[in-house]
Enzyme design. Structure first.
Site, PDB file in Angstrom:
ATOM      1  N   SER A 127       4.727   2.404   8.033  1.00  0.00           N
ATOM      2  CA  SER A 127       4.174   1.145   7.188  1.00  0.00           C
ATOM      3  C   SER A 127       5.369   0.768   6.341  1.00  0.00           C
ATOM      4  O   SER A 127       6.087   1.552   5.571  1.00  0.00           O
ATOM      5  CB  SER A 127       2.952   1.532   6.362  1.00  0.00           C
ATOM      6  OG  SER A 127       1.920   1.778   6.819  1.00  0.00           O
ATOM      7  N   ASP A 179       0.103  -7.549   1.528  1.00  0.00           N
ATOM      8  CA  ASP A 179       0.576  -6.350   1.481  1.00  0.00           C
ATOM      9  C   ASP A 179       2.011  -5.965   1.528  1.00  0.00           C
ATOM     10  O   ASP A 179       2.707  -5.332   2.635  1.00  0.00           O
ATOM     11  CB  ASP A 179      -0.066  -5.472   3.024  1.00  0.00           C
ATOM     12  CG  ASP A 179       0.066  -4.085   2.969  1.00  0.00           C
ATOM     13  OD1 ASP A 179       0.232  -3.466   1.852  1.00  0.00           O
ATOM     14  OD2 ASP A 179       0.007  -3.656   4.054  1.00  0.00           O
ATOM     15  N   HIS A 222       0.885  -1.185  -0.192  1.00  0.00           N
ATOM     16  CA  HIS A 222      -0.054   0.058   0.151  1.00  0.00           C
ATOM     17  C   HIS A 222       0.746   1.319   0.179  1.00  0.00           C
ATOM     18  O   HIS A 222       0.472   2.436  -0.381  1.00  0.00           O
ATOM     19  CB  HIS A 222      -1.097   0.152   1.185  1.00  0.00           C
ATOM     20  CG  HIS A 222      -0.472   0.298   2.589  1.00  0.00           C
ATOM     21  ND1 HIS A 222      -0.094  -0.749   3.422  1.00  0.00           N
ATOM     22  CD2 HIS A 222      -0.147   1.332   3.163  1.00  0.00           C
ATOM     23  CE1 HIS A 222       0.630  -0.172   4.653  1.00  0.00           C
ATOM     24  NE2 HIS A 222       0.359   1.214   4.359  1.00  0.00           N
TER      25      HIS A 222
END
Length: 337
Positions: free
Chosen positions: A186, A103, A70
């Protein structure tokens, strides 16, 4: 006597406060400072053309960098990813491949010398209560170091889902940590007390704050590095990654405990000749356990399956017409596409 008193009270000199010298000793290897010192040169900040930003870390001297899918997904992201190192140097990177379901993505930089690959640990050996260190770029603050413990292991979570077709939903059997991580962390490393990467920081849970940007409340989740390593190797070697499947459609409207096999279309709920079909799974069966681990719903079943590898043999606990059955299934393989 007056002069002596004034001198003693500092009337004729500047005040100098005492201070203990910090010394020149290096941080010990097992300390947070030592871990941070070892890891920071291998942690990067990523900026994708689609507007996303996040963190990544160096996997090898060939320039491969692991991050979250992402972070680099979105319009034009594959064409331009800026990679900024701890030195402040920024280079252009390219997306080698990504798998939204896990992811995870791999970015590669070329022509960069002196890279510092991070050592990968064993996420299967992680225990609740183990100390951990997280590094990332929360809210654009590159090189931020936080610490905490492993709060739980094998925590089934889902994330994403902004796409109408659900193609961006990730399913992770995650490591949970209370080390503060925020938007921008992230893709960054979660490391153990020896400085070995045991997870890829990916998701946080936060309170509803009226639409303001979410922050840490001590509920962070990382993709176990054993799973991330497998996916990264596939992406590096082939540009794509696969995931295990049992070959069934699931009834997402089912509200009972477990995952009910059932199709909302004219297609067969059990893929003919697929792993579940060969194991004896039928339309209408409710899968309640995978290898003895309870399954609460459809998402949790997918997560339990994807925490394994294609070719693994699992035992499914099935409820069928009031009976409990145990069926052995050999996991098949499907592409991310």
């Amino acid at each position: 006597m007056v002069g002596v008193w004034l001198e003693r009270e500092g009337a004729f000199s500047d005040v100098r406060l005492p201070q203990t010298s910090a010394g020149s000793s290096a941080a010990s290897r097992g300390s947070i400072a030592g871990i941070a010192s070892a890891l920071l040169p291998g942690v990067v900040t990523l900026h994708a053309a689609g507007g996303q930003s996040g963190t990544g870390f160096v996997l090898d001297e060939r320039g491969h960098i692991l991050t979250n899918a992402h972070v680099v997904s979105g319009p034009g992201a594959a064409a331009a990813v800026e990679v900024t190192f701890s030195t402040g140097d920024t280079v252009r990177g390219e997306v080698v491949g990504q798998h939204a379901g896990y992811d995870l993505a791999v970015v590669r930089v070329s022509g960069v010398s002196g890279l510092t690959p991070l050592e990968l640990g064993d996420s299967d050996a992680v225990r609740v209560g183990d100390p951990v260190v997280a590094i990332g770029s929360p809210f654009g603050l590159a090189g931020t170091v936080t610490s905490g413990i492993i709060s739980a292991t094998e925590r089934p979570i889902t994330a994403g889902g902004e796409q109408a077709d659900g193609s961006d939903i990730s399913y992770v059997n995650a490591l949970q940590t209370d080390a503060p991580i925020n938007p921008g962390n992230s893709g960054g490393p979660l490391a153990d007390a020896q400085g070995r990467v045991i997870g890829v920081n990916s998701v946080i849970r936060s309170v509803d704050n009226g639409g303001a940007e979410a922050g840490s409340v001590g509920l962070g989740f990382a993709i176990p590095i054993n799973q991330a390593k497998d996916v990264a190797e596939q992406l590096i070697n082939t540009g794509r990654a696969t995931h295990p499947v049992i070959g069934v459609s699931l009834d997402t409207r089912f509200t009972g405990d477990g995952a009910r096999v059932g199709s909302s279309t004219d297609e067969a709920a059990v893929v003919p000749g697929g792993p579940a079909d060969e194991a004896g799974v039928r339309d209408g069966d409710v899968i309640t356990e995978v290898d003895g681990e309870r399954v609460a719903d459809s998402d949790e079943l997918i997560i339990r399956i994807r925490s394994h590898r294609p070719g693994d043999e699992l035992t499914l606990t099935i409820e069928r017409e009031g009976r409990e059955l145990f069926l052995d299934v050999v996991l098949g393989e499907a592409s991310a596409e």
